[in-house]
Design an enzyme around this catalytic site. Structure first.
Site, mmCIF file in Angstrom:
data_model
loop_
_atom_site.group_PDB
_atom_site.id
_atom_site.type_symbol
_atom_site.label_atom_id
_atom_site.label_comp_id
_atom_site.label_asym_id
_atom_site.label_seq_id
_atom_site.Cartn_x
_atom_site.Cartn_y
_atom_site.Cartn_z
ATOM 1 N N GLY A 45 55.097 -22.105 -0.364
ATOM 2 C CA GLY A 45 54.887 -21.001 -0.055
ATOM 3 C C GLY A 45 54.465 -21.984 1.456
ATOM 4 N N GLN A 50 52.703 -20.781 10.263
ATOM 5 C CA GLN A 50 52.233 -22.523 9.640
ATOM 6 C C GLN A 50 53.302 -23.524 10.740
ATOM 7 O OE1 GLN A 50 52.125 -21.467 5.933
ATOM 8 N NE2 GLN A 50 50.936 -23.096 5.999
ATOM 9 N N HIS A 141 49.242 -14.130 6.486
ATOM 10 C CA HIS A 141 49.690 -15.355 7.306
ATOM 11 C C HIS A 141 49.967 -14.750 8.518
ATOM 12 C CE1 HIS A 141 48.200 -19.578 6.217
ATOM 13 N NE2 HIS A 141 49.455 -19.533 5.441
#
Ligand code: Y12
Ligand code: CO
Length: 173
Positions: A45, A50, A141
């Protein structure tokens, strides 16, 4: 497009991601590049933050029983909203942005998520098991939250000490 994984403690990971409003070729290039860096890094994932793109995008590709990750199983989730959460589950989570660390994290067992696909079509997905955990991890996130932010004070302190030690070791090798 070549992407690199942003690693903790980089402050970029604390940023809140913005909704996607253009479902164009640029978005498709970013999604394709995210898939490649996730697979190369042996991840299951990944959220766009990121790879330093503060956009509400997450991708998930769970391994099959044969431990393969065929592209047909890839789920691309854009502008997600979790509309239902229930139950409780615990799983030992890892994150490509926090390499070499795994910790038990409590999550909801069942979720429903409304989202858009790469063409802007509206979709809904009911998830349980590993898919539910992965979506919740990646969804965090988008709000600048990492799985290590969910640790107790003492577990977090232990993590910080160990992480610094491992980073130092990596820099010296
Ligand atoms: C359940 C729990 C968490 C998620 C979020 C997605 N997490 C990952 O994809 C983690 C990947 C990962 C990969 C690593 O690299 C290798 O295994 C070669 C890794 O190990 C090192 O960095 C040394 C750590 C995490 C989804 C579902
Ligand atoms: Co992560």
């Amino acid at each position: 497009m070549i992407l690199n994984i942003v690693e903790y403690p980089n402050k970029k990971l604390k940023e809140k991601s913005k909704p996607v409003d253009k479902f164009d070729q640029q978005l498709h290039k970013l999604l394709d590049a995210m898939y490649h860096v996730m697979i190369e890094s042996r991840g299951i994932g990944l959220a766009a933050i990121q790879v330093a793109h503060a956009k509400q995008i997450l991708i998930i590709n769970l391994p099959t029983e044969e431990d393969e990750q065929p592209i047909d199983n890839l789920i691309e989730i854009i502008n997600p909203v979790i509309t239902h959460k229930s139950g409780e589950t615990t799983y030992q989570e890892g994150c490509l942005s926090v390499p070499s660390f795994y910790e038990d994290i409590n999550r909801f067992e069942y979720i429903t998520v409304n989202y858009q696909d790469r063409h802007g079509n509206t979709k809904s997905l009911e998830a349980d098991g590993l898919l539910s955990i992965a979506i919740q991890h990646e969804y965090d996130h988008l709000n600048g939250v990492l799985f290590i932010d969910k640790l107790s004070y003492s577990r977090r302190k232990k993590f910080e000490k160990e992480y610094k030690r491992v980073q130092k070791e990596k820099n010296n090798s």
